[in-house]
Design an enzyme around this catalytic site. Structure first.
Site, PDB file in Angstrom:
ATOM      1  N   ASP A  58     -10.176   3.000   2.542  1.00 10.09           N
ATOM      2  CA  ASP A  58     -10.305   2.444   3.907  1.00 10.09           C
ATOM      3  C   ASP A  58     -11.067   3.379   4.857  1.00 10.09           C
ATOM      4  OD1 ASP A  58      -9.085   0.021   3.440  1.00 10.09           O
ATOM      5  OD2 ASP A  58      -7.103   0.677   4.093  1.00 10.09           O
TER       6      ASP A  58
ATOM      7  N   LYS B  41       0.812  -1.223   0.000  1.00 10.29           N
ATOM      8  CA  LYS B  41       0.000   0.000   0.000  1.00 10.29           C
ATOM      9  C   LYS B  41       0.848   1.278   0.000  1.00 10.29           C
ATOM     10  CE  LYS B  41      -4.213  -1.617   2.295  1.00 10.29           C
ATOM     11  NZ  LYS B  41      -5.078  -1.313   3.434  1.00 10.29           N
TER      12      LYS B  41
HETATM   13  P1  NAP Z   1      -0.351  -3.117  11.167  1.00  8.51           P
HETATM   14  O1  NAP Z   1       0.006  -1.940  10.328  1.00  8.51           O
HETATM   15  O2  NAP Z   1       0.563  -4.300  11.218  1.00  8.51           O
HETATM   16  O3  NAP Z   1      -0.575  -2.592  12.669  1.00  8.51           O
HETATM   17  C1  NAP Z   1      -0.772  -3.482  13.730  1.00  8.51           C
HETATM   18  C2  NAP Z   1      -1.067  -2.687  14.994  1.00  8.51           C
HETATM   19  O4  NAP Z   1      -1.344  -3.615  16.043  1.00  8.51           O
HETATM   20  C3  NAP Z   1       0.109  -1.830  15.458  1.00  8.51           C
HETATM   21  O5  NAP Z   1      -0.365  -0.645  16.041  1.00  8.51           O
HETATM   22  C4  NAP Z   1       0.767  -2.742  16.508  1.00  8.51           C
HETATM   23  O6  NAP Z   1       1.508  -2.044  17.486  1.00  8.51           O
HETATM   24  C5  NAP Z   1      -0.467  -3.347  17.143  1.00  8.51           C
HETATM   25  N1  NAP Z   1      -0.115  -4.592  17.849  1.00  8.51           N
HETATM   26  C6  NAP Z   1       0.235  -5.766  17.273  1.00  8.51           C
HETATM   27  N2  NAP Z   1       0.516  -6.670  18.245  1.00  8.51           N
HETATM   28  C7  NAP Z   1       0.334  -6.037  19.447  1.00  8.51           C
HETATM   29  C8  NAP Z   1       0.472  -6.434  20.805  1.00  8.51           C
HETATM   30  N3  NAP Z   1       0.839  -7.678  21.144  1.00  8.51           N
HETATM   31  N4  NAP Z   1       0.200  -5.514  21.770  1.00  8.51           N
HETATM   32  C9  NAP Z   1      -0.178  -4.256  21.441  1.00  8.51           C
HETATM   33  N5  NAP Z   1      -0.316  -3.822  20.167  1.00  8.51           N
HETATM   34  C10 NAP Z   1      -0.070  -4.702  19.180  1.00  8.51           C
HETATM   35  O7  NAP Z   1      -1.756  -3.711  10.760  1.00  8.51           O
HETATM   36  P2  NAP Z   1      -3.002  -2.924  10.085  1.00  8.51           P
HETATM   37  O8  NAP Z   1      -2.956  -3.108   8.633  1.00  8.51           O
HETATM   38  O9  NAP Z   1      -3.072  -1.564  10.656  1.00  8.51           O
HETATM   39  O10 NAP Z   1      -4.228  -3.832  10.608  1.00  8.51           O
HETATM   40  C11 NAP Z   1      -4.625  -3.824  11.975  1.00  8.51           C
HETATM   41  C12 NAP Z   1      -5.886  -4.668  12.142  1.00  8.51           C
HETATM   42  O11 NAP Z   1      -6.953  -4.087  11.426  1.00  8.51           O
HETATM   43  C13 NAP Z   1      -5.747  -6.101  11.627  1.00  8.51           C
HETATM   44  O12 NAP Z   1      -6.361  -6.963  12.550  1.00  8.51           O
HETATM   45  C14 NAP Z   1      -6.505  -6.098  10.312  1.00  8.51           C
HETATM   46  O13 NAP Z   1      -7.089  -7.343  10.033  1.00  8.51           O
HETATM   47  C15 NAP Z   1      -7.579  -5.054  10.599  1.00  8.51           C
HETATM   48  N6  NAP Z   1      -8.023  -4.388   9.351  1.00  8.51           N
HETATM   49  C16 NAP Z   1      -9.334  -4.500   9.006  1.00  8.51           C
HETATM   50  C17 NAP Z   1      -9.792  -3.874   7.861  1.00  8.51           C
HETATM   51  C18 NAP Z   1     -11.233  -3.984   7.483  1.00  8.51           C
HETATM   52  O14 NAP Z   1     -11.572  -3.705   6.331  1.00  8.51           O
HETATM   53  N7  NAP Z   1     -12.095  -4.356   8.388  1.00  8.51           N
HETATM   54  C19 NAP Z   1      -8.915  -3.119   7.060  1.00  8.51           C
HETATM   55  C20 NAP Z   1      -7.579  -3.024   7.455  1.00  8.51           C
HETATM   56  C21 NAP Z   1      -7.142  -3.672   8.601  1.00  8.51           C
HETATM   57  P3  NAP Z   1       3.084  -1.713  17.254  1.00  8.51           P
HETATM   58  O15 NAP Z   1       3.124  -0.482  16.418  1.00  8.51           O
HETATM   59  O16 NAP Z   1       3.601  -1.538  18.634  1.00  8.51           O
HETATM   60  O17 NAP Z   1       3.676  -2.919  16.551  1.00  8.51           O
END
Ligand code: NAP
Length: 279
Positions: free
Chosen positions: A101, A65
């Site tokens: 998004d 992205k």
């Molecule tokens: P990402 O960029 O990898 O971000 C992950 C986030 O989760 C970061 O803020 C990370 O914190 C945090 N995290 C991961 N493990 C953690 C832990 N053990 N304790 C505390 N914080 C933790 O992922 P993303 O693309 O933003 O996606 C995040 C979620 O949204 C996913 O579950 C995804 O499936 C969902 N999502 C849904 C849609 C939809 O259409 N519904 C669209 C996009 C994403 P750090 O920065 O500290 O690593």
């Protein structure tokens, strides 16, 4: 027949072929929607291939992205704001980049009757999804969005984009409880609770501090009800999972690809049936 696809790595799990395939059939549009595994570092090569092979457009998921941004000839306002493209159209050999998004999240909230303007929001996470949600909430008049993240500097970076509304904070139980007390909407944009490798919250005490009238949203849709949403529901909160956002971002993407106006609420209901009941 024109070609569309989703690129990513991994990509085989993506719901986009199912969602777009359903919409294309329903609307009688002469496109085929495929998926293509494209590895990190190969985004530029993919774009050249997509042009050469006559793709009309593509969606992008991890890890492309951000890498797509400099490859676009034209970027829409949201893609510029998030520094991320999830929908690209190819017209006359030129690339038009969009990001659906944030709009998708807002449309899903609207479906549930959850308002944004003037709200104080507790937002968990500071990754790609959190950025789109936080900046969109701020743009649509949220009063305050507290962005709590395990890696605090990522929350600080995100909040610099709109410091009047966005405030960074850490992810400690004390901080989450303190900020929950004054929140009217909680949105989990972290991967905690996601099936598979998402991990789980160590402590849900912030939910007890949240006013009873506050809604709780989780961007996760697999599982359909995360532990966070289950506890919030049992605590009397209105809840919403991430499925609506997934459906709406796809609807907005197809509007860009095919240059059509879709009856969004009707299509979102149709797609929800396909995902939830397989029909
Ligand atoms: P990402 O960029 O990898 O971000 C992950 C986030 O989760 C970061 O803020 C990370 O914190 C945090 N995290 C991961 N493990 C953690 C832990 N053990 N304790 C505390 N914080 C933790 O992922 P993303 O693309 O933003 O996606 C995040 C979620 O949204 C996913 O579950 C995804 O499936 C969902 N999502 C849904 C849609 C939809 O259409 N519904 C669209 C996009 C994403 P750090 O920065 O500290 O690593």
């Amino acid at each position: 027949m024109k070609k569309l696809c989703v690129i990513g790595d991994p990509v085989a799990h993506s719901k986009s072929p199912l969602l777009h395939g359903t919409m294309l059939r329903e609307l009688g549009l002469d496109y085929v929607y495929l998926f293509q595994q494209v590895k990190r570092g190969e985004t530029d090569a993919w774009v050249e291939r997509a042009k050469a092979e006559g793709f009309a457009g593509f969606n992008a998921t991890m890890p492309h992205k951000e890498a797509l941004v400099p490859l676009m000839d034209v970027l829409d306002e949201d893609a510029q704001m998030y520094g991320s493209v999830n929908t690209a159209c190819i017209k006359n050999n030129r690339l038009y980049g969009y990001n659906t998004d944030g709009r998708g999240f807002l449309a899903a909230l609207a479906d549930e009757g959850i308002s944004v303007a003037g709200r104080r929001v507790l937002l968990l996470g500071a990754g790609g999804a959190a950025k789109a949600v936080a900046l969109k909430l701020a743009q649509r008049g949220a009063d305050r969005v507290n962005v709590c993240n395990r890696t605090i500097w990522k929350a600080e970076e995100l909040c610099k984009q709109n410091p009047e509304v966005l405030t960074p904070a850490d992810f400690s139980p004390d901080t989450l409880r303190r900020l929950a007390k004054e929140s009217e909407l909680l949105v989990n944009c972290s991967s905690l609770g996601m099936a598979g490798t998402g991990g789980q919250f160590e402590n849900f005490s912030f939910l007890k501090a949240l006013p009873g009238s506050a809604a709780v949203c989780d961007l996760i849709y697999h599982p359909a009800e995360t532990e966070l949403l289950r506890r919030a529901r049992l605590g009397g909160h209105r809840t919403m999972n991430g499925l609506g956002m997934l459906l709406w971002q796809a609807i907005f993407a197809l509007e860009h690809f095919a240059d059509v106006k879709i009856d969004g609420p009707a299509m979102a209901r149709r797609l929800r049936g396909v995902i939830e009941q397989g029909r």
